[in-house]
Design a protein around this motif. Structure first.
Motif, short mmCIF file in Angstrom:
data_model
loop_
_atom_site.label_atom_id
_atom_site.label_comp_id
_atom_site.label_asym_id
_atom_site.label_seq_id
_atom_site.Cartn_x
_atom_site.Cartn_y
_atom_site.Cartn_z
N SER A 43 0.80 -1.23 0.00
CA SER A 43 0.00 0.00 0.00
C SER A 43 0.84 1.28 0.00
O SER A 43 0.50 2.23 -0.73
CB SER A 43 -0.97 0.00 1.19
N PRO A 44 1.93 1.39 0.75
CA PRO A 44 2.73 2.62 0.67
C PRO A 44 3.27 2.88 -0.73
O PRO A 44 3.26 4.02 -1.20
CB PRO A 44 3.86 2.38 1.68
N TYR A 45 3.73 1.81 -1.40
CA TYR A 45 4.24 1.98 -2.77
C TYR A 45 3.13 2.41 -3.72
O TYR A 45 3.33 3.27 -4.58
CB TYR A 45 4.87 0.69 -3.24
N LEU A 46 1.94 1.80 -3.57
CA LEU A 46 0.82 2.13 -4.44
C LEU A 46 0.40 3.59 -4.26
O LEU A 46 0.14 4.29 -5.25
CB LEU A 46 -0.36 1.19 -4.15
N ILE A 47 0.33 4.05 -3.01
CA ILE A 47 -0.03 5.44 -2.75
C ILE A 47 1.01 6.38 -3.38
O ILE A 47 0.67 7.38 -4.03
CB ILE A 47 -0.14 5.70 -1.25
N GLY A 48 2.28 6.07 -3.21
CA GLY A 48 3.33 6.89 -3.81
C GLY A 48 3.29 6.89 -5.32
O GLY A 48 3.53 7.92 -5.97
N LEU A 49 2.98 5.72 -5.92
CA LEU A 49 2.91 5.61 -7.36
C LEU A 49 1.78 6.47 -7.92
O LEU A 49 1.95 7.20 -8.92
CB LEU A 49 2.71 4.15 -7.76
N ILE A 50 0.62 6.41 -7.29
CA ILE A 50 -0.52 7.23 -7.72
C ILE A 50 -0.19 8.71 -7.58
O ILE A 50 -0.50 9.53 -8.46
CB ILE A 50 -1.78 6.86 -6.91
N SER A 51 0.45 9.08 -6.46
CA SER A 51 0.81 10.47 -6.24
C SER A 51 1.77 10.98 -7.32
O SER A 51 1.61 12.10 -7.84
CB SER A 51 1.45 10.63 -4.86
N ASP A 52 2.75 10.15 -7.68
CA ASP A 52 3.71 10.56 -8.73
C ASP A 52 3.02 10.75 -10.07
O ASP A 52 3.30 11.71 -10.81
CB ASP A 52 4.81 9.52 -8.86
N ARG A 53 2.11 9.84 -10.41
CA ARG A 53 1.41 9.94 -11.68
C ARG A 53 0.55 11.21 -11.74
O ARG A 53 0.48 11.89 -12.77
CB ARG A 53 0.53 8.70 -11.89
N LEU A 58 1.91 23.19 -4.17
CA LEU A 58 0.49 22.88 -4.12
C LEU A 58 0.18 21.59 -4.87
O LEU A 58 -0.63 20.76 -4.42
CB LEU A 58 -0.33 24.03 -4.70
N SER A 59 0.83 21.37 -6.02
CA SER A 59 0.58 20.16 -6.78
C SER A 59 1.08 18.92 -6.02
O SER A 59 0.46 17.86 -6.07
CB SER A 59 1.25 20.25 -8.15
N GLU A 60 2.21 19.04 -5.30
CA GLU A 60 2.69 17.93 -4.47
C GLU A 60 1.69 17.59 -3.37
O GLU A 60 1.41 16.42 -3.10
CB GLU A 60 4.04 18.29 -3.86
N PHE A 61 1.14 18.63 -2.76
CA PHE A 61 0.15 18.42 -1.71
C PHE A 61 -1.11 17.77 -2.26
O PHE A 61 -1.62 16.80 -1.72
CB PHE A 61 -0.18 19.76 -1.04
N ARG A 62 -1.62 18.30 -3.39
CA ARG A 62 -2.86 17.80 -3.96
C ARG A 62 -2.70 16.35 -4.45
O ARG A 62 -3.60 15.54 -4.29
CB ARG A 62 -3.28 18.69 -5.13
N ALA A 63 -1.55 16.03 -5.03
CA ALA A 63 -1.33 14.68 -5.53
C ALA A 63 -1.35 13.66 -4.39
O ALA A 63 -2.00 12.61 -4.49
CB ALA A 63 0.00 14.61 -6.28
#
Length: 503
Positions: free
Chosen positions: A409-419, A429-434
Motif C-alpha cells: 500500500s505505501p508503494y501504491l499510494i506513492g505511485l498514484i501520487s507521482d502519476r 500545491l501540486s505535491e500536496f494535492r497529488a
C-alpha cells in the motif's frame, strides 16, 4: 500438565494423558445435559483444573507474552517478505509441537542475529539486509503462536479481555520502542547501540517465557471432559478447511483492509501533514539536500499510540456488551469501526488545506475507529477455527494482510501520487494535492473492509457453532469419511461408502 514443560523441542507437546479427568466438577461436559451438544463455559475452578494453571498464573503468562511483543517495536523492521515466508512454517509447527519452545527459539535466534547486525560495516549493506531478513524468525514464531496460547488458557469474555491486553502491546511497544531507540542513539552517539540493546530485551523475554509460561493442552478448555483430544490433520487438509471457512476468509480480508490503511498512513501521513503546513504557510518548504525537521512525525506517532490503546479497549468492551443480545456483535463492531473510520479519514484529508488542527482531530477519530478491530479479529479467528489449526490460520491471515495490505500500500499510494503530480505544473500545491488525492484511496479500501466484515456477520454463528462442536468431539471432521454411512453387518456396525448402498 507438568510433563508438558519438559517436552523436547520439536516433539509432540500434547499428550492425551494430559486431558481432563471425566466427570471432574466444573469442567465442560460434566454439567447439564451433555447430549444436547450445547457448548458450555467452564468456571474459574474448571479452567484451573483443565489447564493445570491458577488464574493468577494464566494472567502472568499473558503479561509475559505482552512483554515479548512490546520489545519488538524498538527497531523498525524491514523483513516483511521474510516474515510472510516464515509465518506459514511456524504456523505448521505451532499446531503440532511445543509452542513455548518454538517462541523461545525464535526470539533467541532473532536476538543473536540483531546483535550481529550491529557490527556489520557500512560497506556491507547487503549483509545487513540479510540479517534483518533472518530476524523475521522472531516475528513469525511469536505472532502466529502467542494468541493460540491465550486461547487455550481462557474462554468467552475472559479470552477477549486477555487478547485486548495482548494487543495493547502493539501500539504501546511501537511508541516506546521508537522513543527508547532514539534515546539510546543520543546517549551513545551511535545508532548501532540501539541494535545492541534490543537483544538484551530479547534475552529477558526468553527467560520469562522459559520460567513462567507452561504449555496448556490444545482445546482442553473447550471440549467435553469425556471427549478425546483433537489430533492435528495434514497441512493440506488444514488449508482446505480454512478456505472453506467463510468467517475466517472474510474477516481476514477485512483485516487486510485495516493493514492497507495503517501501512499507508504510517509512511505518508507525516509527509502529507508537512506538505499541508507548507501550503498553509505555517512552515518553510523542505528542499532537496536540506536537513529538515518537523514535529508532525512525533505528533502522528503519539496519536497512533494513543488511538491504538483507546481503539482496542473500546472495540473489545463494546463487542463484549453487545454479545449478550447479538451473537454477531464481533464482526458488526469491526464493520462499524472500518465504515466509521472511512468518512473521518476522508475529512482529515479534505480539511488539510484549511486547518491542520481539524485534520489532526479527524485523524484521531479515524484511527481510533480503525483500531477497534485488532483484538476482535484475533478473537473471531480463535473461535471459528478448531484448536489444532489455529496457528496455521494465524500465519495465513498474517501473510494475506501483509501481502495485500501494508507490504504494497505505501508503494501504491506513492505511485498514484507521482502519476498525478506529473500531469500538473510543478509546485508545492501540486505535491500536496497529488498526495491528498492518492491517500483518499484509504477511505475507499476501508469501506471495502467494512463490507467484508458485514459478510462475516452472515456466517459467524454457523462457523462458530461447528468449531465448538468439533472441539468437543460432537461433530466429526469433514473429509474423506463424509461420504460414508454406518450400516449393520453380521451383528455389528461398520462404515461403508454411500455409493455401495445406492442400488
Amino acid at each position: 500438565m507438568a510433563g508438558s514443560d519438559t517436552t523436547p523441542f520439536l516433539s509432540q507437546a500434547d499428550d492425551p494423558e494430559d486431558g481432563p479427568v471425566p466427570g471432574t466438577p466444573g469442567l465442560p461436559g460434566s454439567m447439564g445435559n451433555a447430549k444436547s451438544g450445547e457448548p458450555e463455559i467452564p468456571d474459574r475452578e474448571g479452567l484451573q483444573r483443565i489447564t493445570g494453571l491458577s488464574p493468577a498464573r494464566s494472567a502472568l503468562i499473558v503479561a509475559v507474552l505482552c512483554y515479548g511483543d512490546s520489545s519488538s517495536g524498538l527497531i523498525q523492521t524491514v523483513f516483511i517478505s521474510s516474515y510472510m515466508v516464515l509465518a506459514p512454517v511456524f504456523g505448521y509447527l505451532g499446531d503440532r509441537y511445543n509452542r513455548k519452545y518454538l517462541m523461545c527459539g525464535g526470539i533467541a535466534f532473532w536476538s543473536l542475529v540483531t546483535l550481529g547486525s550491529s557490527f556489520i560495516p557500512r560497506e556491507r549493506f547487503w549483509l545487513l539486509l540479510l540479517t534483518r531478513g533472518l530476524g523475521g524468525v522472531r516475528e513469525a514464531s511469536y505472532s502466529t503462536i502467542a494468541p493460540t496460547l491465550i486461547a487455550d488458557l481462557f474462554v468467552a469474555d475472559q479470552r477477549s479481555r486477555m487478547l485486548s491486553v495482548f494487543y495493547f502491546a502493539i501500539p504501546v511497544g511501537s511508541g516506546l520502542g521508537y522513543i527508547a531507540g532514539s534515546k539510546v542513539k543520543d546517549v551513545a552517539g551511535d545508532w548501532h547501540w540501539a541494535l545492541r540493546v534490543t537483544p538484551g530485551l530479547g534475552v529477558v523475554a526468553v527467560l520469562l517465557l522459559f520460567l513462567v509460561v507452561r504449555e496448556p493442552p490444545r482445546g482442553a478448555v473447550e471440549r467435553h471432559s469425556d471427549s478425546p483430544p483433537l489430533n492435528p490433520t495434514s497441512w493440506w487438509a488444514d488449508l482446505r478447511a480454512l478456505a472453506r471457512n467463510p468467517s475466517f476468509t472474510l474477516s481476514s480480508l477485512g483485516f487486510t483492509a485495516v493493514a492497507f490503511v495503517t501501512g499507508s498512513l504510517a509512511l505518508w501521513a507525516p509527509a502529507f501533514l508537512l506538505r499541508s503546513r507548507v501550503v498553509l504557510g505555517e512552515t518553510a518548504p523542505c528542499l532537496p539536500g536540506d536537513s529538515c525537521s518537523s514535529a508532525d512525525s512525533l505528533i502522528f506517532g503519539l496519536i497512533t499510540c494513543l488511538t491504538g490503546v483507546l481503539g482496542v479497549g473500546l472495540g473489545v468492551e463494546i463487542s463484549r456488551r453487545l454479545r449478550r443480545s447479538n451473537p454477531r456483535a464481533d464482526p458488526l463492531v469491526c464493520a462499524a469501526g472500518l465504515l466509521g473510520s472511512a468518512p473521518f479519514l476522508f475529512l482529515a484529508l479534505a480539511c488539510a488545506r484549511g486547518s491542520i488542527v481539524a485534520t489532526y482531530i479527524f485523524i484521531f477519530i479515524g484511527e481510533t475507529l480503525l483500531s477497534m478491530n485488532w483484538a476482535i479479529v484475533a478473537d473471531i479467528l480463535l473461535y471459528v477455527v478448531i484448536p489444532t489449526r489455529r496457528s496455521t490460520a494465524e500465519a495465513f491471515q498474517i501473510v494475506l494482510s501483509h501481502l495485500l495490505g501494508d507490504a504494497g500500500s505505501p508503494y501504491l499510494i506513492g505511485l498514484i501520487s507521482d502519476r498525478l503530480r506529473r500531469s500538473w505544473p510543478p509546485s508545492f500545491l501540486s505535491e500536496f494535492r497529488a498526495l491528498q488525492l492518492s491517500l483518499m484511496l484509504c477511505a475507499f479500501v476501508g469501506a471495502l473492509g467494512g463490507a467484508a466484515f458485514l459478510g462475516t456477520a452472515i456466517f459467524i454463528e454457523g462457523d462458530r457453532r461447528r468449531a465448538q462442536l468439533h472441539a468437543q468431539g460432537l461433530l466429526p471432521e469433514a473429509g474423506s469419511t463424509d461420504d460414508r454411512i454406518v450400516v449393520p453387518q453380521r451383528g455389528r456396525s461398520t462404515r461403508v461408502p454411500v455409493s455401495s448402498v445406492l442400488i
